[in-house]
Scaffold this motif. Structure first.
Motif, PDB file in Angstrom:
ATOM      1  N   PHE A 135      18.437  66.294  17.086  1.00  0.00           N
ATOM      2  CA  PHE A 135      19.305  65.216  16.627  1.00  0.00           C
ATOM      3  C   PHE A 135      18.609  64.299  15.630  1.00  0.00           C
ATOM      4  CE2 PHE A 135      21.064  66.338  20.817  1.00  0.00           C
ATOM      5  CZ  PHE A 135      22.336  66.682  20.434  1.00  0.00           C
ATOM      6  N   SER A 136      17.285  64.293  15.604  1.00  0.00           N
ATOM      7  CA  SER A 136      16.571  63.446  14.652  1.00  0.00           C
ATOM      8  C   SER A 136      16.653  63.993  13.239  1.00  0.00           C
ATOM      9  CB  SER A 136      15.100  63.315  15.071  1.00  0.00           C
ATOM     10  OG  SER A 136      14.420  64.548  14.919  1.00  0.00           O
ATOM     11  N   LYS A 137      17.098  65.245  13.078  1.00  0.00           N
ATOM     12  CA  LYS A 137      17.150  65.876  11.756  1.00  0.00           C
ATOM     13  C   LYS A 137      18.524  65.752  11.096  1.00  0.00           C
ATOM     14  CE  LYS A 137      12.959  67.656  12.135  1.00  0.00           C
ATOM     15  NZ  LYS A 137      12.627  67.204  13.492  1.00  0.00           N
ATOM     16  N   VAL A 138      19.505  65.161  11.784  1.00  0.00           N
ATOM     17  CA  VAL A 138      20.835  65.069  11.200  1.00  0.00           C
ATOM     18  C   VAL A 138      20.827  64.066  10.055  1.00  0.00           C
ATOM     19  CG1 VAL A 138      21.929  65.666  13.387  1.00  0.00           C
ATOM     20  CG2 VAL A 138      21.622  63.261  12.775  1.00  0.00           C
ATOM     21  N   LEU A 139      21.768  64.211   9.131  1.00  0.00           N
ATOM     22  CA  LEU A 139      21.837  63.353   7.953  1.00  0.00           C
ATOM     23  C   LEU A 139      21.949  61.886   8.338  1.00  0.00           C
ATOM     24  CD1 LEU A 139      22.139  63.069   4.857  1.00  0.00           C
ATOM     25  CD2 LEU A 139      24.601  63.386   5.159  1.00  0.00           C
ATOM     26  N   PHE A 140      22.669  61.592   9.408  1.00  0.00           N
ATOM     27  CA  PHE A 140      22.913  60.212   9.836  1.00  0.00           C
ATOM     28  C   PHE A 140      21.614  59.468  10.109  1.00  0.00           C
ATOM     29  CE2 PHE A 140      23.939  56.899  12.909  1.00  0.00           C
ATOM     30  CZ  PHE A 140      25.059  56.326  12.350  1.00  0.00           C
ATOM     31  N   TYR A 187      21.692  76.131  24.487  1.00  0.00           N
ATOM     32  CA  TYR A 187      22.974  76.765  24.163  1.00  0.00           C
ATOM     33  C   TYR A 187      23.312  76.697  22.685  1.00  0.00           C
ATOM     34  CZ  TYR A 187      27.866  78.092  24.277  1.00  0.00           C
ATOM     35  OH  TYR A 187      29.061  78.712  24.027  1.00  0.00           O
ATOM     36  N   PHE A 188      23.547  75.492  22.177  1.00  0.00           N
ATOM     37  CA  PHE A 188      24.023  75.364  20.806  1.00  0.00           C
ATOM     38  C   PHE A 188      22.986  75.802  19.779  1.00  0.00           C
ATOM     39  CE2 PHE A 188      27.174  72.448  22.717  1.00  0.00           C
ATOM     40  CZ  PHE A 188      28.317  73.014  22.171  1.00  0.00           C
ATOM     41  N   GLU A 189      21.733  75.435  19.991  1.00  0.00           N
ATOM     42  CA  GLU A 189      20.715  75.825  19.016  1.00  0.00           C
ATOM     43  C   GLU A 189      20.559  77.338  18.960  1.00  0.00           C
ATOM     44  OE1 GLU A 189      16.183  74.607  17.705  1.00  0.00           O
ATOM     45  OE2 GLU A 189      16.830  74.293  19.775  1.00  0.00           O
ATOM     46  N   ASN A 190      20.488  77.967  20.127  1.00  0.00           N
ATOM     47  CA  ASN A 190      20.361  79.428  20.153  1.00  0.00           C
ATOM     48  C   ASN A 190      21.595  80.111  19.582  1.00  0.00           C
ATOM     49  OD1 ASN A 190      17.855  79.218  21.327  1.00  0.00           O
ATOM     50  ND2 ASN A 190      18.616  79.439  23.423  1.00  0.00           N
ATOM     51  N   LEU A 191      22.761  79.526  19.834  1.00  0.00           N
ATOM     52  CA  LEU A 191      24.013  80.096  19.337  1.00  0.00           C
ATOM     53  C   LEU A 191      24.056  80.068  17.810  1.00  0.00           C
ATOM     54  CD1 LEU A 191      26.763  81.223  20.326  1.00  0.00           C
ATOM     55  CD2 LEU A 191      27.642  78.892  20.179  1.00  0.00           C
ATOM     56  N   ILE A 192      23.700  78.940  17.236  1.00  0.00           N
ATOM     57  CA  ILE A 192      23.720  78.818  15.777  1.00  0.00           C
ATOM     58  C   ILE A 192      22.611  79.648  15.148  1.00  0.00           C
ATOM     59  CG2 ILE A 192      23.673  77.210  13.835  1.00  0.00           C
ATOM     60  CD1 ILE A 192      24.538  75.011  15.817  1.00  0.00           C
ATOM     61  N   THR A 193      21.447  79.666  15.785  1.00  0.00           N
ATOM     62  CA  THR A 193      20.326  80.461  15.261  1.00  0.00           C
ATOM     63  C   THR A 193      20.688  81.934  15.181  1.00  0.00           C
ATOM     64  OG1 THR A 193      18.697  78.905  16.168  1.00  0.00           O
ATOM     65  CG2 THR A 193      17.917  81.114  15.625  1.00  0.00           C
ATOM     66  N   SER A 223      15.865  73.989   5.737  1.00  0.00           N
ATOM     67  CA  SER A 223      15.349  74.966   6.687  1.00  0.00           C
ATOM     68  C   SER A 223      16.420  75.333   7.702  1.00  0.00           C
ATOM     69  CB  SER A 223      14.126  74.396   7.407  1.00  0.00           C
ATOM     70  OG  SER A 223      14.493  73.250   8.154  1.00  0.00           O
ATOM     71  N   ASP A 224      16.148  76.362   8.496  1.00  0.00           N
ATOM     72  CA  ASP A 224      17.081  76.738   9.563  1.00  0.00           C
ATOM     73  C   ASP A 224      17.280  75.583  10.541  1.00  0.00           C
ATOM     74  OD1 ASP A 224      17.325  79.186   8.414  1.00  0.00           O
ATOM     75  OD2 ASP A 224      16.227  80.297   9.956  1.00  0.00           O
ATOM     76  N   GLU A 225      16.205  74.851  10.818  1.00  0.00           N
ATOM     77  CA  GLU A 225      16.289  73.730  11.747  1.00  0.00           C
ATOM     78  C   GLU A 225      17.216  72.640  11.213  1.00  0.00           C
ATOM     79  OE1 GLU A 225      13.256  71.014  14.440  1.00  0.00           O
ATOM     80  OE2 GLU A 225      12.624  71.691  12.458  1.00  0.00           O
ATOM     81  N   LEU A 226      17.140  72.367   9.905  1.00  0.00           N
ATOM     82  CA  LEU A 226      18.026  71.367   9.306  1.00  0.00           C
ATOM     83  C   LEU A 226      19.478  71.835   9.322  1.00  0.00           C
ATOM     84  CD1 LEU A 226      16.045  69.990   6.217  1.00  0.00           C
ATOM     85  CD2 LEU A 226      16.889  68.689   8.177  1.00  0.00           C
ATOM     86  N   ILE A 227      19.696  73.124   9.078  1.00  0.00           N
ATOM     87  CA  ILE A 227      21.053  73.670   9.126  1.00  0.00           C
ATOM     88  C   ILE A 227      21.639  73.508  10.521  1.00  0.00           C
ATOM     89  CG2 ILE A 227      22.423  75.784   8.989  1.00  0.00           C
ATOM     90  CD1 ILE A 227      20.646  76.715   6.733  1.00  0.00           C
ATOM     91  N   ILE A 228      20.862  73.830  11.535  1.00  0.00           N
ATOM     92  CA  ILE A 228      21.318  73.695  12.921  1.00  0.00           C
ATOM     93  C   ILE A 228      21.682  72.248  13.231  1.00  0.00           C
ATOM     94  CG2 ILE A 228      20.601  73.877  15.336  1.00  0.00           C
ATOM     95  CD1 ILE A 228      18.817  76.243  14.444  1.00  0.00           C
ATOM     96  N   SER A 229      20.832  71.318  12.782  1.00  0.00           N
ATOM     97  CA  SER A 229      21.080  69.897  13.040  1.00  0.00           C
ATOM     98  C   SER A 229      22.364  69.420  12.377  1.00  0.00           C
ATOM     99  CB  SER A 229      19.894  69.062  12.542  1.00  0.00           C
ATOM    100  OG  SER A 229      18.721  69.368  13.252  1.00  0.00           O
ATOM    101  N   GLN A 230      22.623  69.861  11.140  1.00  0.00           N
ATOM    102  CA  GLN A 230      23.836  69.424  10.441  1.00  0.00           C
ATOM    103  C   GLN A 230      25.084  70.005  11.105  1.00  0.00           C
ATOM    104  OE1 GLN A 230      22.691  67.010   8.667  1.00  0.00           O
ATOM    105  NE2 GLN A 230      20.717  68.016   9.011  1.00  0.00           N
ATOM    106  N   CYS A 231      24.984  71.228  11.611  1.00  0.00           N
ATOM    107  CA  CYS A 231      26.111  71.808  12.352  1.00  0.00           C
ATOM    108  C   CYS A 231      26.401  71.001  13.613  1.00  0.00           C
ATOM    109  CB  CYS A 231      25.811  73.264  12.712  1.00  0.00           C
ATOM    110  SG  CYS A 231      25.934  74.423  11.341  1.00  0.00           S
ATOM    111  N   MET A 232      25.340  70.576  14.299  1.00  0.00           N
ATOM    112  CA  MET A 232      25.518  69.771  15.497  1.00  0.00           C
ATOM    113  C   MET A 232      26.138  68.421  15.152  1.00  0.00           C
ATOM    114  SD  MET A 232      24.760  71.388  18.197  1.00  0.00           S
ATOM    115  CE  MET A 232      24.818  69.955  19.266  1.00  0.00           C
ATOM    116  N   GLN A 233      25.707  67.824  14.035  1.00  0.00           N
ATOM    117  CA  GLN A 233      26.287  66.555  13.606  1.00  0.00           C
ATOM    118  C   GLN A 233      27.766  66.721  13.297  1.00  0.00           C
ATOM    119  OE1 GLN A 233      24.844  63.350  10.412  1.00  0.00           O
ATOM    120  NE2 GLN A 233      25.595  65.183   9.422  1.00  0.00           N
ATOM    121  N   PHE A 234      28.113  67.801  12.605  1.00  0.00           N
ATOM    122  CA  PHE A 234      29.504  68.104  12.262  1.00  0.00           C
ATOM    123  C   PHE A 234      30.344  68.196  13.537  1.00  0.00           C
ATOM    124  CE2 PHE A 234      33.084  70.487  10.737  1.00  0.00           C
ATOM    125  CZ  PHE A 234      33.176  70.193   9.387  1.00  0.00           C
TER     126      PHE A 234
END
Length: 334
Positions: A57-62, A193-199, A242-253
């Motif tokens: 959550f620390s990597k989200v744009l917000f 769950y969510f991180e592994n799912l998006i990865t 990075s993949d980690e940033l992509i995952i974080s933005q998906c979670m923020q969305f």
């Protein structure tokens, strides 16, 4: 004269932190528009990045600041252009048809309809499909694992003494929260769950890059940006996706849209029911617009119906919970 004109701003304190609360619209406009270059940073929860279970959550744009925020925002903004949203319309339309089918089935039975679970299913389905590129089957299986996990995130917004205590510690006493490893959500929810799912979805798409079945969704747009960065020579100081940033933005969305969209969908029919004249005006506008496009609600209908836009904007402004937007001033105290 009203007190708001005499005092265009006031001060608040959150624990030991002073807050300047703006009431004058011209000042708000200056902060959010003309002088935004010195007010871009929001107040952040400093210890999230140190928690191995919550650093996603620390990597989200917000939560980004300074140059990192500018770099990430410049990468994210092109994913929300009119043309790209139009290409994703079929995703929204598919989820909407599922929503209407379940709503119609309930109405045929002649029973009262509880909009909360139906709107919740639609919200989960459309966000998961548009952001993650996943088919959740929540309408066919209301107890699907994805919906169960989504509800655990949504419960964070519900009045609960345990959640309130955690939130208070994290915001007001971040050092103490870090010491006791206080978290917003369950670790398995955020990481497992969510991180592994998006990865796994990202890996699957990269392995099938250029093949059939390409999806035009938020996740694919970010993967395309990442691929373009790898092929082009970018500055070493520029933030790379990075993949980690992509995952974080998906979670923020997902988190940002889950409760807000569901609330808007629930209250809009209620507001129209209380105002039958507005309901009739909206019905006539939609009927007229659909007649011009073979009797279907498509992207052109949505963009051409001005009163529909007014209804939704007005309803959102009235019913959605006010969120405090805290900004920090760059170099203010230096």
């Amino acid at each position: 004269p009203p007190r708001s004109t005499l005092f265009p701003y006031t001060t608040l304190f959150r624990s030991a932190y002073p807050i300047l609360f703006l009431k004058d619209l011209d000042l708000v406009k200056a902060v959010c528009v003309s002088d935004f270059g010195t007010h871009m940073n929001r107040r952040v929860v400093t210890h999230l990045d140190d928690l191995p279970t919550m650093n996603i959550f620390s990597k989200v744009l917000f939560f980004q600041q300074n140059q990192a925020w500018k770099d990430l925002r410049s990468k994210m903004s092109p994913t929300f252009t009119t043309g790209k949203i139009r290409r994703m319309y079929h995703i929204f339309d598919t989820s909407a048809k599922k929503f209407l089918r379940e709503l119609s089935e309930n109405l045929v039975k002649g029973n009262d309809v509880n909009l909360e679970p139906i709107c919740g299913k639609f919200t989960v389905d459309v966000i998961a499909s548009a952001a993650f590129g996943l088919e959740t089957s929540v309408f066919e299986n209301p107890r699907s694992l994805f919906r169960t996990m989504a509800q655990k995130i949504q419960y964070l917004t519900i009045f609960n003494i345990q959640i309130i205590l955690k939130f208070t510690l994290v915001v007001l006493l971040p050092s103490l929260a870090k010491r006791f490893n206080i978290m917003y959500a369950d670790a398995h929810l955020a990481k497992s769950y969510f991180e592994n799912l998006i990865t796994s979805t990202i890996q699957y798409r990269k392995e099938r890059a250029g093949g059939k079945g390409r999806r035009e969704d938020f996740l694919q747009l970010m993967i395309d940006i990442q691929d373009a960065e790898e092929q082009a020579a970018t500055k070493s100081s520029e933030l790379k996706l990075s993949d980690e940033l992509i995952i974080s933005q998906c979670m923020q969305f997902f988190i940002a849209g889950l409760d807000t969209v569901q609330s808007a969908l629930q209250f809009a029919p209620y507001a129209l029911a209380l105002n039958p004249d507005c309901q009739e005006k909206l019905f006539q506008e939609l009927t007229s617009a659909c007649d011009k496009h073979s009797g279907e609600i498509n992207y052109q209908v949505v963009t051409e119906t001005e009163y529909l836009d007014n209804v939704m904007n007005g309803e959102v402004a009235v019913t959605l919970t006010l969120i405090q937007w805290q900004l920090t001033v760059l170099n203010w105290m230096r």
